[in-house]
Design a protein around this motif. Structure first.
Motif, PDB file in Angstrom:
ATOM      1  N   VAL A  27     -13.138  -7.969   2.899  1.00 48.35           N
ATOM      2  CA  VAL A  27     -13.445  -6.870   1.984  1.00 48.35           C
ATOM      3  C   VAL A  27     -12.194  -6.503   1.178  1.00 48.35           C
ATOM      4  O   VAL A  27     -11.100  -6.375   1.731  1.00 48.35           O
ATOM      5  CB  VAL A  27     -13.974  -5.646   2.762  1.00 48.35           C
ATOM      6  N   GLY A  28     -12.364  -6.347  -0.122  1.00 45.21           N
ATOM      7  CA  GLY A  28     -11.265  -6.061  -1.034  1.00 45.21           C
ATOM      8  C   GLY A  28     -10.843  -7.258  -1.846  1.00 45.21           C
ATOM      9  O   GLY A  28     -10.229  -7.118  -2.903  1.00 45.21           O
ATOM     10  N   PRO A  35     -20.082 -16.205   0.295  1.00 46.12           N
ATOM     11  CA  PRO A  35     -20.982 -15.332   1.062  1.00 46.12           C
ATOM     12  C   PRO A  35     -20.463 -13.905   1.174  1.00 46.12           C
ATOM     13  O   PRO A  35     -19.267 -13.668   1.351  1.00 46.12           O
ATOM     14  CB  PRO A  35     -21.044 -16.017   2.435  1.00 46.12           C
ATOM     15  N   ASN A  36     -21.378 -12.943   1.068  1.00 45.93           N
ATOM     16  CA  ASN A  36     -21.093 -11.512   1.135  1.00 45.93           C
ATOM     17  C   ASN A  36     -20.209 -11.023  -0.009  1.00 45.93           C
ATOM     18  O   ASN A  36     -19.721  -9.896   0.008  1.00 45.93           O
ATOM     19  CB  ASN A  36     -20.468 -11.119   2.477  1.00 45.93           C
ATOM     20  N   GLY A  37     -19.972 -11.893  -1.001  1.00 43.43           N
ATOM     21  CA  GLY A  37     -19.240 -11.481  -2.194  1.00 43.43           C
ATOM     22  C   GLY A  37     -17.749 -11.298  -2.012  1.00 43.43           C
ATOM     23  O   GLY A  37     -17.099 -10.634  -2.818  1.00 43.43           O
ATOM     24  N   VAL A  38     -17.176 -11.888  -0.943  1.00 43.14           N
ATOM     25  CA  VAL A  38     -15.742 -11.734  -0.686  1.00 43.14           C
ATOM     26  C   VAL A  38     -15.147 -13.079  -0.264  1.00 43.14           C
ATOM     27  O   VAL A  38     -15.859 -14.005   0.129  1.00 43.14           O
ATOM     28  CB  VAL A  38     -15.459 -10.673   0.393  1.00 43.14           C
ATOM     29  N   ARG A  39     -13.815 -13.151  -0.337  1.00 44.80           N
ATOM     30  CA  ARG A  39     -13.084 -14.332   0.116  1.00 44.80           C
ATOM     31  C   ARG A  39     -12.228 -13.952   1.319  1.00 44.80           C
ATOM     32  O   ARG A  39     -12.608 -14.166   2.455  1.00 44.80           O
ATOM     33  CB  ARG A  39     -12.237 -14.894  -1.027  1.00 44.80           C
ATOM     34  N   GLY A  40     -11.058 -13.381   1.092  1.00 45.04           N
ATOM     35  CA  GLY A  40     -10.262 -12.860   2.202  1.00 45.04           C
ATOM     36  C   GLY A  40      -9.217 -13.815   2.741  1.00 45.04           C
ATOM     37  O   GLY A  40      -9.213 -15.009   2.475  1.00 45.04           O
ATOM     38  N   TRP A  41      -8.330 -13.245   3.553  1.00 40.51           N
ATOM     39  CA  TRP A  41      -7.215 -14.017   4.087  1.00 40.51           C
ATOM     40  C   TRP A  41      -7.665 -15.129   5.029  1.00 40.51           C
ATOM     41  O   TRP A  41      -7.046 -16.197   5.075  1.00 40.51           O
ATOM     42  CB  TRP A  41      -6.214 -13.085   4.796  1.00 40.51           C
ATOM     43  N   LEU A 183      -8.164   1.613   1.987  1.00 42.16           N
ATOM     44  CA  LEU A 183      -8.272   1.228   3.394  1.00 42.16           C
ATOM     45  C   LEU A 183      -8.353  -0.276   3.594  1.00 42.16           C
ATOM     46  O   LEU A 183      -8.105  -0.775   4.694  1.00 42.16           O
ATOM     47  CB  LEU A 183      -9.509   1.886   4.029  1.00 42.16           C
ATOM     48  N   HIS A 184      -8.737  -0.993   2.537  1.00 43.26           N
ATOM     49  CA  HIS A 184      -8.845  -2.449   2.615  1.00 43.26           C
ATOM     50  C   HIS A 184      -7.838  -3.088   1.662  1.00 43.26           C
ATOM     51  O   HIS A 184      -7.541  -2.538   0.602  1.00 43.26           O
ATOM     52  CB  HIS A 184     -10.259  -2.907   2.243  1.00 43.26           C
ATOM     53  N   MET A 185      -7.356  -4.243   2.047  1.00 42.00           N
ATOM     54  CA  MET A 185      -6.381  -4.939   1.208  1.00 42.00           C
ATOM     55  C   MET A 185      -7.002  -5.398  -0.107  1.00 42.00           C
ATOM     56  O   MET A 185      -8.187  -5.727  -0.177  1.00 42.00           O
ATOM     57  CB  MET A 185      -5.834  -6.158   1.956  1.00 42.00           C
ATOM     58  N   SER A 186      -6.178  -5.445  -1.140  1.00 46.06           N
ATOM     59  CA  SER A 186      -6.569  -6.042  -2.408  1.00 46.06           C
ATOM     60  C   SER A 186      -6.447  -7.564  -2.296  1.00 46.06           C
ATOM     61  O   SER A 186      -6.035  -8.097  -1.255  1.00 46.06           O
ATOM     62  CB  SER A 186      -5.655  -5.540  -3.524  1.00 46.06           C
ATOM     63  N   LYS A 187      -6.785  -8.268  -3.370  1.00 43.10           N
ATOM     64  CA  LYS A 187      -6.615  -9.723  -3.378  1.00 43.10           C
ATOM     65  C   LYS A 187      -5.170 -10.093  -3.063  1.00 43.10           C
ATOM     66  O   LYS A 187      -4.905 -11.008  -2.268  1.00 43.10           O
ATOM     67  CB  LYS A 187      -7.029 -10.292  -4.737  1.00 43.10           C
ATOM     68  N   ALA A 188      -4.222  -9.375  -3.676  1.00 47.18           N
ATOM     69  CA  ALA A 188      -2.813  -9.651  -3.409  1.00 47.18           C
ATOM     70  C   ALA A 188      -2.477  -9.421  -1.939  1.00 47.18           C
ATOM     71  O   ALA A 188      -1.702 -10.177  -1.332  1.00 47.18           O
ATOM     72  CB  ALA A 188      -1.938  -8.764  -4.295  1.00 47.18           C
ATOM     73  N   GLY A 189      -3.050  -8.383  -1.335  1.00 48.52           N
ATOM     74  CA  GLY A 189      -2.809  -8.110   0.072  1.00 48.52           C
ATOM     75  C   GLY A 189      -3.353  -9.206   0.974  1.00 48.52           C
ATOM     76  O   GLY A 189      -2.704  -9.619   1.940  1.00 48.52           O
ATOM     77  N   HIS A 190      -4.556  -9.687   0.661  1.00 46.66           N
ATOM     78  CA  HIS A 190      -5.145 -10.770   1.452  1.00 46.66           C
ATOM     79  C   HIS A 190      -4.318 -12.054   1.336  1.00 46.66           C
ATOM     80  O   HIS A 190      -4.134 -12.771   2.337  1.00 46.66           O
ATOM     81  CB  HIS A 190      -6.586 -11.024   1.001  1.00 46.66           C
ATOM     82  N   LYS A 191      -3.831 -12.347   0.150  1.00 51.43           N
ATOM     83  CA  LYS A 191      -3.010 -13.545  -0.029  1.00 51.43           C
ATOM     84  C   LYS A 191      -1.714 -13.433   0.776  1.00 51.43           C
ATOM     85  O   LYS A 191      -1.289 -14.393   1.427  1.00 51.43           O
ATOM     86  CB  LYS A 191      -2.704 -13.760  -1.509  1.00 51.43           C
ATOM     87  N   TYR A 192      -1.100 -12.264   0.735  1.00 50.24           N
ATOM     88  CA  TYR A 192       0.143 -12.052   1.478  1.00 50.24           C
ATOM     89  C   TYR A 192      -0.095 -12.226   2.975  1.00 50.24           C
ATOM     90  O   TYR A 192       0.690 -12.881   3.672  1.00 50.24           O
ATOM     91  CB  TYR A 192       0.691 -10.660   1.181  1.00 50.24           C
ATOM     92  N   LEU A 193      -1.185 -11.647   3.473  1.00 56.18           N
ATOM     93  CA  LEU A 193      -1.456 -11.745   4.902  1.00 56.18           C
ATOM     94  C   LEU A 193      -1.765 -13.193   5.299  1.00 56.18           C
ATOM     95  O   LEU A 193      -1.340 -13.649   6.365  1.00 56.18           O
ATOM     96  CB  LEU A 193      -2.606 -10.833   5.300  1.00 56.18           C
ATOM     97  N   ALA A 194      -2.497 -13.919   4.464  1.00 60.36           N
ATOM     98  CA  ALA A 194      -2.767 -15.328   4.751  1.00 60.36           C
ATOM     99  C   ALA A 194      -1.467 -16.098   4.916  1.00 60.36           C
ATOM    100  O   ALA A 194      -1.309 -16.913   5.847  1.00 60.36           O
ATOM    101  CB  ALA A 194      -3.611 -15.944   3.640  1.00 60.36           C
ATOM    102  N   ALA A 195      -0.494 -15.835   4.040  1.00 60.81           N
ATOM    103  CA  ALA A 195       0.795 -16.511   4.137  1.00 60.81           C
ATOM    104  C   ALA A 195       1.501 -16.162   5.441  1.00 60.81           C
ATOM    105  O   ALA A 195       2.110 -17.030   6.090  1.00 60.81           O
ATOM    106  CB  ALA A 195       1.665 -16.131   2.942  1.00 60.81           C
ATOM    107  N   GLN A 196       1.406 -14.899   5.853  1.00 65.70           N
ATOM    108  CA  GLN A 196       2.035 -14.485   7.104  1.00 65.70           C
ATOM    109  C   GLN A 196       1.408 -15.189   8.306  1.00 65.70           C
ATOM    110  O   GLN A 196       2.111 -15.640   9.212  1.00 65.70           O
ATOM    111  CB  GLN A 196       1.926 -12.968   7.258  1.00 65.70           C
ATOM    112  N   VAL A 197       0.078 -15.274   8.326  1.00 68.58           N
ATOM    113  CA  VAL A 197      -0.602 -15.948   9.440  1.00 68.58           C
ATOM    114  C   VAL A 197      -0.185 -17.419   9.495  1.00 68.58           C
ATOM    115  O   VAL A 197       0.141 -17.957  10.562  1.00 68.58           O
ATOM    116  CB  VAL A 197      -2.132 -15.813   9.299  1.00 68.58           C
ATOM    117  N   LEU A 198      -0.184 -18.077   8.350  1.00 68.66           N
ATOM    118  CA  LEU A 198       0.203 -19.491   8.301  1.00 68.66           C
ATOM    119  C   LEU A 198       1.654 -19.675   8.745  1.00 68.66           C
ATOM    120  O   LEU A 198       1.971 -20.623   9.476  1.00 68.66           O
ATOM    121  CB  LEU A 198      -0.004 -20.032   6.888  1.00 68.66           C
TER     122      LEU A 198
END
Length: 273
Positions: A27-28, A35-41, A183-198
């Motif tokens: 979400v965000g 699916p569900n209109g979102v992508r996410g980290w 309360l939910h990350m933006s696209k930039a937030g999701h991208k940043y978190l994906a990089a952190q997980v990786l």
């Protein structure tokens, strides 16, 4: 970057299963093609896993608004049946915002979930919760978040899980890392978190953090106008749903309910073309 922590599952397959609520659903990070209109980290992590090491499969069972016991009741057994080699879990954030939540009981249930997942042999990734400073309205919940984060850190250490300490990421102090609901990350937030997980998993990737000029300071009138819009668009509807006993996830199903083979090129959108 850490050494690669991933390994095939018990049957030799490489299966990534994402569990949780809106944080993991994406979400965000809007996408009309998915699916569900979102992508996410989590989608972004799955795509980079497949690019770095072709053959990964991916399922995402997360649904917005789910409470911890719903995640245990609805997502745990399906996830274990997929024999995952990697599991990411964020759960409990919605419970922290419920007035009647007993934090000790919540974290006891959380430990049961973590114990089951780590016992499967999968690499398990856990997250602390960010201290979102959106309004004084949420300050009473800060102590709960602090206790939650302390227990998550302890359990990650005890059960040998990978800890992504989301609470400590200074990048999320920038309001542009958050969606309009704050309360939910933006696209930039999701991208940043994906990089952190990786990075925590030792997986190579080319995701780079967003570089912005410092945000322009707001005058009082602009600040007050934004506050009123936020309360009208997000806070009042949120409390209205709580009073009616409904959530945004009630009519939704998991985005990727069964493991899909992630394309090496073209991303997950290619599966829906």
């Amino acid at each position: 970057m850490a050494a690669n922590l991933l390994h095939p599952g018990p049957d030799g397959r490489r299966v990534y299963v994402a569990l949780g609520d809106s944080f993991t659903e994406g979400v965000g990070d809007r996408s009309k093609h998915l699916p569900n209109g979102v992508r996410g980290w989590a989608d972004r992590v799955a795509e980079r896993l497949a690019k770095a090491d072709p053959g990964w499969e991916y399922a995402n069972l997360a649904i917005r608004s789910k409470r911890l016991r719903q995640i245990i009741g609805e997502q745990l057994e399906p996830a274990l049946a997929m024999k995952p080699s990697l599991v990411t879990l964020y759960a409990g954030g919605n419970d922290l915002l419920d007035l009647g939540t007993d934090i000790e009981d919540l974290m006891d249930d959380y430990e049961v979930l973590v114990a089951r997942l780590t016992a499967s042999g999968a690499t398990v990734v856990l997250f602390t919760g960010f201290d979102v400073k959106v309004s004084v309205l949420l300050e009473p919940f800060k102590r709960r978040n602090t206790l939650y984060n302390r227990r998550v850190r302890e359990l990650a250490d005890w059960y040998g899980a990978v800890l992504v300490d989301y609470w400590a990421f200074e990048a999320f102090q920038d309001p542009r890392m958050w969606d309009s609901d704050r309360l939910h990350m933006s696209k930039a937030g999701h991208k940043y978190l994906a990089a952190q997980v990786l990075d925590h998993l030792g997986v190579p990737h080319s995701i780079s953090p967003k570089e912005w000029e410092p945000p322009a300071p707001l005058g009082f009138r602009d600040w007050e106008r934004r506050q009123r819009r936020w309360v009208h668009d997000w806070v009042l509807p949120l409390f209205g749903r709580k009073l009616r006993g409904v959530t945004l996830g009630d009519q939704l199903t998991p985005r990727w309910p069964q493991p899909v083979r992630v394309p090496e090129k073209g991303g997950l959108k290619k599966l829906l073309a």
